[in-house]
Design an enzyme around this catalytic site. Structure first.
Site, PDB file in Angstrom:
ATOM      1  N   HIS A 148     -22.395 -41.554  18.042  1.00  0.00           N
ATOM      2  CA  HIS A 148     -22.097 -41.657  19.464  1.00  0.00           C
ATOM      3  C   HIS A 148     -20.961 -42.636  19.687  1.00  0.00           C
ATOM      4  CE1 HIS A 148     -25.074 -45.265  20.319  1.00  0.00           C
ATOM      5  NE2 HIS A 148     -24.334 -45.466  19.249  1.00  0.00           N
ATOM      6  N   CYS A 167     -18.717 -50.804  19.890  1.00  0.00           N
ATOM      7  CA  CYS A 167     -19.318 -49.484  20.134  1.00  0.00           C
ATOM      8  C   CYS A 167     -18.414 -48.576  20.959  1.00  0.00           C
ATOM      9  CB  CYS A 167     -20.673 -49.639  20.825  1.00  0.00           C
ATOM     10  SG  CYS A 167     -21.908 -50.493  19.824  1.00  0.00           S
ATOM     11  N   HIS A 173     -19.448 -44.040  16.014  1.00  0.00           N
ATOM     12  CA  HIS A 173     -20.180 -44.567  14.863  1.00  0.00           C
ATOM     13  C   HIS A 173     -21.557 -43.923  14.875  1.00  0.00           C
ATOM     14  CE1 HIS A 173     -21.366 -47.068  18.265  1.00  0.00           C
ATOM     15  NE2 HIS A 173     -22.511 -47.295  17.626  1.00  0.00           N
ATOM     16  N   HIS A 175     -25.979 -43.740  13.603  1.00  0.00           N
ATOM     17  CA  HIS A 175     -27.233 -44.460  13.360  1.00  0.00           C
ATOM     18  C   HIS A 175     -28.252 -43.508  12.745  1.00  0.00           C
ATOM     19  CE1 HIS A 175     -26.058 -47.954  15.777  1.00  0.00           C
ATOM     20  NE2 HIS A 175     -25.637 -47.117  16.697  1.00  0.00           N
ATOM     21  N   ASP A 213     -30.312 -33.975  15.691  1.00  0.00           N
ATOM     22  CA  ASP A 213     -30.009 -34.426  14.333  1.00  0.00           C
ATOM     23  C   ASP A 213     -28.606 -33.984  13.900  1.00  0.00           C
ATOM     24  OD1 ASP A 213     -30.719 -35.744  11.914  1.00  0.00           O
ATOM     25  OD2 ASP A 213     -31.075 -33.795  10.984  1.00  0.00           O
ATOM     26  N   HIS A 214     -27.861 -34.929  13.308  1.00  0.00           N
ATOM     27  CA  HIS A 214     -26.520 -34.679  12.793  1.00  0.00           C
ATOM     28  C   HIS A 214     -25.576 -34.129  13.872  1.00  0.00           C
ATOM     29  CE1 HIS A 214     -28.485 -35.418   8.971  1.00  0.00           C
ATOM     30  NE2 HIS A 214     -27.281 -35.503   8.410  1.00  0.00           N
ATOM     31  N   GLU A 260     -32.776 -48.013  17.132  1.00  0.00           N
ATOM     32  CA  GLU A 260     -31.406 -47.640  16.787  1.00  0.00           C
ATOM     33  C   GLU A 260     -30.972 -48.316  15.484  1.00  0.00           C
ATOM     34  OE1 GLU A 260     -28.019 -46.991  19.815  1.00  0.00           O
ATOM     35  OE2 GLU A 260     -27.764 -49.054  19.102  1.00  0.00           O
TER      36      GLU A 260
END
Length: 290
Positions: A148, A167, A173, A175, A213-214, A260
């Site tokens: 994100h 951020c 980046h 998580h 996811d991903h 996170e």
């Protein structure tokens, strides 16, 4: 001065989900792999919470006495056993995680000033019981990975960096998010279950972990094209996605905890959410799957 203390214990036991009044096919349909003969086992981890005043020795209760009570009334009786046959409570209702926690409370409450019993079946599934009749809270933990960028479209680059720091970097980046979903409901007096766990896990997979996811949340999930995907907003989004499925399964969505990173997590208390905030459909990612 009031204080709550916690004592950890553990025991190893096996069990089977099987009701004699049902046929083989009915048991398999209802309990899935849990119905397999002769059963399966877990390394159970138990946390017992006690409340009281701090005495002149600086204790709520002598921990040696607490340890001895838990051993005498619970762990020595349950350790290395087949739970279905060890206590009468597990013949009236199956030895689910919910019913084991409930039975442990009943066994300990005459001896200890209990406020809560938490029982881990494994690190991704646990139950909390607080003495509220047949009401228990069950938590399922899962994970997903996503990227994100934290930035508002109406902010200048300088404003975004001032607000979100690193951020806000333009390429984003990622998580490894850890998600804990807690639901609350009444334990069925025969099955010992508060919810169809398989259906709950499937709803979480279908609505949350698989779609998210991903992904690059800002670009792949339409919701986050207008909403900054902070941990707080992601957790709120997940809560909105799961409100209706939880209700359909006969339980109340209690909390959504999103971790996170080891330094950053948040919790949404879902009872405070208005029903109209529920999202009726799972997200449709923008990217094509080939």
């Amino acid at each position: 001065m009031k204080c709550i203390i916690n004592r950890r214990a553990q025991f190893f036991a096996s069990h089977r989900y099987w009701l004699p009044e049902l046929s083989d096919d009915e048991n398999r349909a209802k309990f899935g792999t849990g119905s397999r003969f002769p059963g399966h086992g877990h390394n159970y981890v138990l946390y017992v919470s006690l409340a009281g005043d701090i005495d002149g020795c600086g204790m709520v209760m002598n921990l040696s006495a607490v340890k001895a009570a838990i051993a005498e009334h619970v762990t020595r009786q349950l350790d290395n056993t087949y739970l279905n046959t060890v206590w009468p409570e597990f013949q009236a209702a199956l030895p689910t995680t919910e019913n084991i926690a409930y039975a442990i409370w009943q066994r300990l409450v005459p001896h200890l000033p209990l406020t809560a019993v938490r029982l881990y079946e494994h690190p991704e599934l646990w139950v909390d019981y607080r003495g509220n009749d047949m009401q228990v809270s069950l938590t399922h933990k899962t994970h997903f990975s996503a990227a994100h960028r934290l930035a508002r479209s109406d902010f200048s680059e300088a404003e975004n960096y001032a607000t979100y720091g690193k951020c806000a970097r333009p390429n984003g980046h990622g998580h490894n998010y850890h998600l804990a979903v807690t639901v609350t409901g009444d334990m069925d007096p025969r099955t010992g279950m508060s919810v169809d766990l398989g259906a709950l896990i499937q709803a979480i997979d279908d609505r949350v972990t698989e779609p998210l996811d991903h992904t690059f949340l800002n670009l792949d999930i339409p919701y986050f094209s207008e909403v900054v995907p902070t941990a707080e907003n992601i957790a709120l989004y997940i809560a909105r996605l799961l409100m209706a499925p939880a209700r359909d399964l006969g339980v109340t969505l209690e909390t959504i905890e999103l971790i996170e990173s080891p330094n950053n997590s948040c919790t949404i208390h879902c009872r405070q959410l208005a029903p109209e905030l529920a999202l009726s459909e799972a997200p449709e990612p923008r990217f094509a799957v080939h």
